[in-house]
Structures are given as structure tokens and as C-alpha cells.
Design a protein around this motif. Structure first.
Motif, PDB file in Angstrom:
ATOM      1  N   ILE A 106      32.352  43.195  26.300  1.00  0.00           N
ATOM      2  CA  ILE A 106      33.065  42.123  26.462  1.00  0.00           C
ATOM      3  C   ILE A 106      33.532  41.335  25.563  1.00  0.00           C
ATOM      4  O   ILE A 106      32.784  41.156  24.624  1.00  0.00           O
ATOM      5  N   LEU A 107      35.042  41.477  25.257  1.00  0.00           N
ATOM      6  CA  LEU A 107      35.585  40.782  24.200  1.00  0.00           C
ATOM      7  C   LEU A 107      35.737  39.337  24.296  1.00  0.00           C
ATOM      8  O   LEU A 107      35.877  38.611  25.220  1.00  0.00           O
ATOM      9  N   GLY A 108      35.489  38.588  22.969  1.00  0.00           N
ATOM     10  CA  GLY A 108      35.770  37.320  22.937  1.00  0.00           C
ATOM     11  C   GLY A 108      34.360  36.462  23.564  1.00  0.00           C
ATOM     12  O   GLY A 108      33.150  37.161  23.599  1.00  0.00           O
ATOM     13  N   ASP A 109      34.342  35.283  24.287  1.00  0.00           N
ATOM     14  CA  ASP A 109      33.133  34.734  24.730  1.00  0.00           C
ATOM     15  C   ASP A 109      33.058  35.058  26.128  1.00  0.00           C
ATOM     16  O   ASP A 109      33.495  34.586  27.213  1.00  0.00           O
ATOM     17  N   GLY A 110      32.168  36.035  26.435  1.00  0.00           N
ATOM     18  CA  GLY A 110      32.045  36.709  27.901  1.00  0.00           C
ATOM     19  C   GLY A 110      31.349  35.370  28.738  1.00  0.00           C
ATOM     20  O   GLY A 110      31.598  35.112  29.854  1.00  0.00           O
ATOM     21  N   ARG A 111      30.432  34.602  28.143  1.00  0.00           N
ATOM     22  CA  ARG A 111      29.857  33.654  28.809  1.00  0.00           C
ATOM     23  C   ARG A 111      30.806  32.335  29.299  1.00  0.00           C
ATOM     24  O   ARG A 111      30.408  31.733  29.975  1.00  0.00           O
ATOM     25  N   GLY A 112      31.791  32.259  28.706  1.00  0.00           N
ATOM     26  CA  GLY A 112      32.835  31.137  28.637  1.00  0.00           C
ATOM     27  C   GLY A 112      33.791  31.718  29.968  1.00  0.00           C
ATOM     28  O   GLY A 112      34.714  30.710  30.166  1.00  0.00           O
ATOM     29  N   VAL A 113      33.482  32.742  30.584  1.00  0.00           N
ATOM     30  CA  VAL A 113      34.729  32.874  31.780  1.00  0.00           C
ATOM     31  C   VAL A 113      34.307  31.886  32.845  1.00  0.00           C
ATOM     32  O   VAL A 113      33.279  31.820  33.123  1.00  0.00           O
ATOM     33  N   LYS A 114      35.427  31.563  33.426  1.00  0.00           N
ATOM     34  CA  LYS A 114      35.180  30.571  34.451  1.00  0.00           C
ATOM     35  C   LYS A 114      35.819  30.858  35.763  1.00  0.00           C
ATOM     36  O   LYS A 114      36.795  31.951  35.499  1.00  0.00           O
ATOM     37  N   GLU A 115      35.690  30.615  36.689  1.00  0.00           N
ATOM     38  CA  GLU A 115      36.217  30.766  38.019  1.00  0.00           C
ATOM     39  C   GLU A 115      37.280  29.999  38.277  1.00  0.00           C
ATOM     40  O   GLU A 115      37.782  29.170  37.730  1.00  0.00           O
ATOM     41  N   ASP A 116      38.578  30.674  38.923  1.00  0.00           N
ATOM     42  CA  ASP A 116      39.577  29.835  39.488  1.00  0.00           C
ATOM     43  C   ASP A 116      39.093  29.021  40.877  1.00  0.00           C
ATOM     44  O   ASP A 116      39.068  29.634  41.675  1.00  0.00           O
TER      45      ASP A 116
ATOM     46  N   SER B 253      40.595  26.221  41.471  1.00  0.00           N
ATOM     47  CA  SER B 253      41.982  25.448  41.568  1.00  0.00           C
ATOM     48  C   SER B 253      42.133  25.250  43.148  1.00  0.00           C
ATOM     49  O   SER B 253      41.365  25.929  44.013  1.00  0.00           O
ATOM     50  N   LEU B 254      43.152  24.087  43.571  1.00  0.00           N
ATOM     51  CA  LEU B 254      43.536  24.223  44.846  1.00  0.00           C
ATOM     52  C   LEU B 254      43.799  25.704  45.609  1.00  0.00           C
ATOM     53  O   LEU B 254      43.575  25.790  46.607  1.00  0.00           O
ATOM     54  N   GLN B 255      44.530  26.276  44.702  1.00  0.00           N
ATOM     55  CA  GLN B 255      45.130  27.519  45.115  1.00  0.00           C
ATOM     56  C   GLN B 255      43.904  28.825  45.206  1.00  0.00           C
ATOM     57  O   GLN B 255      44.035  29.509  46.076  1.00  0.00           O
ATOM     58  N   GLY B 256      42.787  28.681  44.427  1.00  0.00           N
ATOM     59  CA  GLY B 256      41.921  29.685  44.374  1.00  0.00           C
ATOM     60  C   GLY B 256      40.631  29.329  45.040  1.00  0.00           C
ATOM     61  O   GLY B 256      39.867  30.248  45.010  1.00  0.00           O
ATOM     62  N   PHE B 257      40.408  28.286  45.678  1.00  0.00           N
ATOM     63  CA  PHE B 257      39.223  27.934  46.155  1.00  0.00           C
ATOM     64  C   PHE B 257      39.287  27.940  47.611  1.00  0.00           C
ATOM     65  O   PHE B 257      40.411  27.476  48.419  1.00  0.00           O
ATOM     66  N   GLY B 258      38.051  28.453  48.259  1.00  0.00           N
ATOM     67  CA  GLY B 258      37.871  28.174  49.760  1.00  0.00           C
ATOM     68  C   GLY B 258      38.395  29.288  50.617  1.00  0.00           C
ATOM     69  O   GLY B 258      38.233  29.139  51.886  1.00  0.00           O
ATOM     70  N   VAL B 259      39.130  30.392  49.857  1.00  0.00           N
ATOM     71  CA  VAL B 259      39.080  31.461  50.793  1.00  0.00           C
ATOM     72  C   VAL B 259      38.337  32.733  50.543  1.00  0.00           C
ATOM     73  O   VAL B 259      38.506  33.713  51.175  1.00  0.00           O
ATOM     74  N   GLY B 260      37.204  32.563  50.074  1.00  0.00           N
ATOM     75  CA  GLY B 260      36.334  33.700  49.842  1.00  0.00           C
ATOM     76  C   GLY B 260      35.721  33.835  48.554  1.00  0.00           C
ATOM     77  O   GLY B 260      35.640  32.882  47.867  1.00  0.00           O
ATOM     78  N   ILE B 261      35.727  35.066  48.198  1.00  0.00           N
ATOM     79  CA  ILE B 261      35.285  35.246  46.653  1.00  0.00           C
ATOM     80  C   ILE B 261      36.251  35.047  45.798  1.00  0.00           C
ATOM     81  O   ILE B 261      37.557  35.024  45.887  1.00  0.00           O
ATOM     82  N   SER B 262      35.706  34.145  44.663  1.00  0.00           N
ATOM     83  CA  SER B 262      36.706  33.470  43.734  1.00  0.00           C
ATOM     84  C   SER B 262      37.345  34.477  42.820  1.00  0.00           C
ATOM     85  O   SER B 262      36.645  35.419  42.639  1.00  0.00           O
ATOM     86  N   ARG B 263      38.312  34.146  41.916  1.00  0.00           N
ATOM     87  CA  ARG B 263      39.051  35.080  40.758  1.00  0.00           C
ATOM     88  C   ARG B 263      38.476  34.341  39.762  1.00  0.00           C
ATOM     89  O   ARG B 263      38.337  33.047  39.632  1.00  0.00           O
ATOM     90  N   PRO B 264      38.443  35.220  38.607  1.00  0.00           N
ATOM     91  CA  PRO B 264      38.552  34.531  37.218  1.00  0.00           C
ATOM     92  C   PRO B 264      39.553  33.628  36.877  1.00  0.00           C
ATOM     93  O   PRO B 264      40.591  34.108  37.598  1.00  0.00           O
ATOM     94  N   ALA B 265      39.607  32.454  36.278  1.00  0.00           N
ATOM     95  CA  ALA B 265      40.670  31.973  35.684  1.00  0.00           C
ATOM     96  C   ALA B 265      41.547  32.426  34.914  1.00  0.00           C
ATOM     97  O   ALA B 265      42.571  31.989  34.638  1.00  0.00           O
ATOM     98  N   SER B 266      41.129  33.557  34.144  1.00  0.00           N
ATOM     99  CA  SER B 266      41.817  34.090  33.252  1.00  0.00           C
ATOM    100  C   SER B 266      41.307  35.562  33.150  1.00  0.00           C
ATOM    101  O   SER B 266      40.367  35.871  33.841  1.00  0.00           O
ATOM    102  N   LYS B 267      42.253  36.420  32.456  1.00  0.00           N
ATOM    103  CA  LYS B 267      41.750  37.907  32.243  1.00  0.00           C
ATOM    104  C   LYS B 267      40.471  37.830  31.210  1.00  0.00           C
ATOM    105  O   LYS B 267      40.088  37.068  30.507  1.00  0.00           O
ATOM    106  N   ILE B 268      39.828  39.180  31.807  1.00  0.00           N
ATOM    107  CA  ILE B 268      38.644  39.545  30.872  1.00  0.00           C
ATOM    108  C   ILE B 268      38.769  40.716  30.245  1.00  0.00           C
ATOM    109  O   ILE B 268      38.643  41.804  30.449  1.00  0.00           O
TER     110      ILE B 268
END
Length: 550
Positions: free
Chosen positions: A515-525, A527-542
């Protein structure tokens, strides 16, 4: 001017005073209600200052996850509470013991209003077909309610659910699973063959790579080869639909916004529904009984699931081929949770070298000779591996953000010391349950906080020095609930676990990954659009780099 300048602040002071007195009265009443323990009561109303707005959660708009986990709001009450927001009201129920009661009593609940909401807003089910859900008061059981006048053919809620059970828990599961296992194995081996020797190759997004491969195999296994063949952009459109729209800041069609406020979201939905229509039209025109395999499935419809549903829906009032496409795309899209979980599982394994080696050891022990010389796994053995299962379970705990909604149908629901009136909405958050520090192991000295990934939450230490840790979800009912609970627990949970574990096993066996960059810095999305509908998405590409391993 002088009189006016004095009048306005006095009026404001009077309004503030009245609101304060109202709040104090409600607070006193709220505390008195929660102290009662001699008889069952209707849950008290959550406190609010402004009568018209109620408990309108403005902070939810910019931080929904933070809101539901805030110890001062209604999602964190230890007892059921009534929440009023504008003209709406619902009852929030949290806490493992309370949730277990809901699951136990789910047989007396209806899901029809919420299914109708999703089908209408998210999947564009036409009004004529939607109206059938309004009329369906027959209940979810095999035997309809005694006072129901709905014809057997129009029991849309019960009949649709039974098609899912037949596919995912009945005789349809094995052939469906076998096709998926063969397809994903072939795809992963083909992908590996494209890598030259031990050279590393750059990949812009690990999550999209895993997600695309798993989605293609799922669609091929469920729908046959023609959906993707006839619609080359379906894969991209599938994920654009899942993300709400091609524009990250646009309101989605799921929210019920009109077309003019969400044109991209509606355009994406139109494309995916049109793709399903094209595929199903091709199937109707080309299918013959001779195309059936020994298991009843065929290359045109894929699983008998879709062929059976065509006949079932066309028996019902208000359904045509466009309405069927909406229902069937909803069934296809439901795989997004297990596919997203697979991507997160692979990510968690690759960013922890020690954990990766443990899982690789377990996975290697499950390998069996394949007739074509390709890698194969004993899936039953794979499903028994403790660390691999713990990675799967912890991924679901950490990444599942969903609201379970129930409505007592014909009778009130008793939840320990409280009574929820019938026809009232009950809301439970998986996020709150999965992040309850009182319910989860966080290590000896809180070494593994609840918001961090740690497989030890699902591993029981061995009692004998030569034994290995055992995977367990015992005593976690009401705390770990990625698939819901009760009679209508997600029927896809068996396929999902198999799919997640097999796909992850193939990837970590065939590929090395950095994993390139700070792998532990990956955050979930979240936001209002990405929360509450099931499994979250990453907030950015990995971004990662990959190479073939064996």
C-alpha cells in the motif's frame, strides 16, 4: 423608534424564556418517565427546544457518524425513546438486550413501507407497481393475516422475499455459488498471468480493482454472460449508481429529490435500468427450455431466480417488464455490501504483515488440487479458519453503517419495560451497536480502541498451550448485527461470507501488495452521502503496487 427598539428585545426575551420553561418541563417529565419501573410505559419523547423543529439534528448533515456516536443524543439512550422531527416521529432503540427483543418479535413487524420507499426512490419502481405494496396487508408469514383481503397472487412482499430465500438459502444457492467460485478463480488467475515475473505494477485503487473483479464474477454467476456483454458500460454505471451520482456533491435520487435537483443521479439510474431491460428482453427472445442445465439455470436468464420472477411478477396487478427491471436491479445491487466488504478485507490484510502471514498460513492449508492445474480451495475448510473469519467479522463490525427499521404491524411491541405502539417506526443503528464500548473487548488496557481494526475481538484464547484461538460470535447477538436479525435476517449472509472469504483467499495467495503512502491514514467516507446505507467506501483512492506471488 424608541418603543420599537425596546419591544423587539423584550419579545425575544419572552420567547427564549418560554422555550426554556418548555425545555425544563419536558426535561423533568423525561426524567420521571425513565425512573418508572413498576409498569410498562410508552417511551418518553426526546427533549427539544423548538416545538416545530423537534429534535432536528442539524449537525448530522456534516458529520452523521459523529452525531449517532455522540453520547448526548438520542441514539445513545439506554432505553427506547420517541423522537420527533418536524412532522415525523419514530422510536430509537439501542442496547444489545433491547435489540435482541426486537429480533425476537420481528415476526410481528412489517417491512412493506420501507421496501416501498427504497424501490420507489432508489430503483424507480413505477407507481402502478408501487401501489401494490400499499394494498399488501397480508403480512410476512406463509399464512396471510386473517383480516387480509389481498389475493394470493398479489402478496408482493411475501412472494418477493421467498424468491430470495430460494436462491440464497434453498436449492438455488449451490449452483449459483459454484458458478461464482469458478468465475472468480478464473478471473484472479487470468489477472495474475498478466504480471511479468517478479516485477511490481502500479494500481491506482486497490478497492476498485477488487470490487470490479468480484462484481463481474457475481453478475456472471447470477445473471449469465449476456447482461455485461450487451451493456459494456454496466460495471461503471453500477458503481456510479452506488455512489449516488457521477458528481460527489449532487443530491441523489435515493433521497427523493426531483430530477431537476439530481440530473446525474437520475441519468445513471436510467442507464442501469435500461441495461437490465435490454438483457431481459434478449433473454425472453432467445430462451428455450432446451437451454436449461441440470440445475434448471440457463445462460440467458442466469439463475432460475430471474426466470421465475418474470412469471411471478407478471401475475401481479400493476407489473410490467419495466417494473420487473426495477425489482431485479435492486436484487443485483444488493451485492454491493459483500463486494465492498471484500475490498476492505483485502486492504486490512495487506496493511498488517503479521496478520497477513497468519491468514496465508490458514489459507494454504485449505488448498486442494484443481482439475485444470489452477489454484483451488476447500471452501468448507476455508469457512472454519479462525483468523480469516475474525478478519471478516471485524471488517463488518467496523465498516457497516446501516439503519435497521421495523414497524410493529397488528399489535404493540413490548421491549422489556417499554411499549412501542403498533404502526410506529422503530430505528436501530448498527454503528452504535458496533461501537458500544460496554459490549466489546478492547484489550487489557484499552490497547485496541473500539474505532480501530482488531481481530482479537472475535478470537477466544485457547485453554491449552498447543491449541489455537477459536473464532466466536457467541454472546454478541444484538451487538454484532451486519445482517440484521430475526426471521427476516439477510438471506444473502451465507453467500456473502463464502464470497468474501474465497475472493480474499485467492488475492492474498496470488499477489503480493504494498500500500503506497500512509495506509493507516485511509479514512471511510462517512459524509451524508456515504453514511447509513451499508458498508462504507473509502474517502479516497488507495494506490498500491502489486506483483505475482506464486
Amino acid at each position: 423608534m424608541v418603543c420599537t427598539s425596546l419591544y423587539i428585545p423584550r419579545l425575544l426575551l419572552a420567547v427564549v424564556t418560554l422555550l426554556l420553561l418548555h425545555y425544563i418541563y419536558k426535561h423533568k417529565h423525561f426524567r420521571e418517565c425513565t425512573k418508572q419501573d413498576n409498569s410498562k410505559l410508552t417511551p418518553p419523547t426526546e427533549l427539544y427546544v423548538f416545538p416545530l423543529l423537534g429534535s432536528l439534528p442539524l449537525t448530522y448533515i456534516w458529520n452523521p457518524r459523529g452525531f449517532v456516536l455522540n453520547s448526548h443524543n438520542f441514539f445513545q439512550r439506554s432505553h427506547p425513546v420517541r423522537v420527533k422531527i418536524l412532522n415525523y416521529e419514530f422510536y430509537v432503540v439501542q442496547g444489545a438486550e433491547n435489540i435482541k427483543v426486537i429480533f425476537k418479535n420481528s415476526w410481528a413487524c412489517t417491512s412493506v413501507p420501507f421496501v416501498k420507499f427504497a424501490l420507489g426512490y432508489a430503483f424507480g419502481l413505477p407507481p402502478k407497481a408501487l401501489s401494490l405494496y400499499d394494498k399488501d396487508n397480508s403480512g410476512s408469514g406463509r399464512v396471510p393475516h386473517p383480516d387480509s383481503t389481498v389475493e394470493a397472487r398479489n402478496r408482493v412482499d411475501y412472494r418477493v422475499y421467498q424468491t430470495l430465500v430460494k436462491l440464497l438459502e434453498g436449492k438455488g444457492l449451490l449452483p449459483f455459488w459454484s458458478r461464482f467460485a469458478d468465475d472468480i478463480t478464473t478471473r484472479m488467475c487470468t489477472l495474475q498471468s498478466r504480471f511479468e515475473g517478479s516485477d511490481w505494477e502500479h494500481c491506482t485503487d486497490l478497492m476498485r480493482l477488487v470490487g470490479d473483479e468480484a462484481t463481474i464474477s457475481f453478475v456472471n454467476a447470477l445473471c449469465g454472460p449476456h447482461l455485461l456483454r450487451l451493456n459494456p458500460t454496466f460495471l461503471q454505471d453500477f458503481w456510479d449508481f452506488d455512489h449516488g451520482s457521477m458528481h460527489p456533491n449532487e443530491l441523489t435520487s435515493v433521497s427523493g429529490m426531483p430530477w431537476i435537483l439530481a440530473p446525474r443521479a437520475y441519468a445513471v439510474r436510467k442507464r442501469v435500468l435500461n441495461a437490465v431491460r435490454i438483457w431481459q428482453k434478449h433473454a425472453r427472445e432467445n430462451y428455450t427450455d432446451s437451454a436449461r442445465g441440470a440445475d434448471g439455470d440457463d445462460p440467458f436468464w442466469g439463475a432460475t431466480f430471474f426466470r421465475d420472477r418474470q412469471n411471478m411478477f407478471l401475475e401481479m396487478d400493476g407489473f410490467d417488464h419495466d417494473a420487473i427491471a426495477s425489482e431485479d436491479f435492486g436484487a443485483i445491487w444488493a451485492a454491493r455490501n459483500s463486494i465492498a466488504t471484500t475490498s476492505w478485507t483485502v486492504f486490512e490484510l495487506y496493511r498488517d504483515v503479521e496478520l497477513l502471514e497468519k491468514v496465508r498460513g490458514e489459507v494454504d492449508a485449505c488448498r486442494i488440487p484443481g482439475p485444470d492445474g489452477r489454484i483451488r480451495f476447500n471452501i468448507d475448510a476455508l469457512l472454519r479458519q479462525p483468523v480469516l473469519q475474525a478478519v471478516y467479522a471485524e471488517t463488518l463490525r467496523l465498516r457497516m453503517h446501516f439503519y435497521m427499521i421495523r414497524m410493529p404491524d397488528k399489535v404493540d411491541m413490548d421491549i422489556r419495560d417499554w411499549v412501542i405502539p403498533r404502526r410506529k417506526v422503530i430505528v436501530t443503528s448498527t454503528t452504535c451497536a458496533h461501537m458500544d464500548t460496554k459490549a466489546w473487548n478492547t484489550g487489557v488496557n484499552n490497547d485496541y480502541p473500539i474505532d480501530q481494526f482488531w481481530v482479537g475481538r472475535f478470537l477466544k484464547e485457547p485453554t491449552h498451550p498447543t491449541s489455537t484461538p477459536a473464532f466466536s460470535t457467541k454472546d454478541l447477538e444484538g451487538s454484532w448485527m451486519p445482517y440484521g436479525g430475526g426471521p427476516r435476517q439477510c438471506p444473502g449472509r451465507h453467500f456473502a461470507k463464502r464470497q468474501i472469504l474465497l475472493t480474499s483467499a485467492l488475492i492474498v495467495t496470488l499477489f503480493d501488495c504494498e500500500i503506497l503512502g500512509d495506509g493507516r491514514g485511509v479514512k471511510e467516507d462517512v459524509s451524508l452521502q456515504g453514511f447509513g446505507v451499508g458498508i462504507s467506501r473509502p474517502a479516497s483512492k488507495i494506490p498500491v503496487r502489486l506483483r505475482r506471488r506464486c
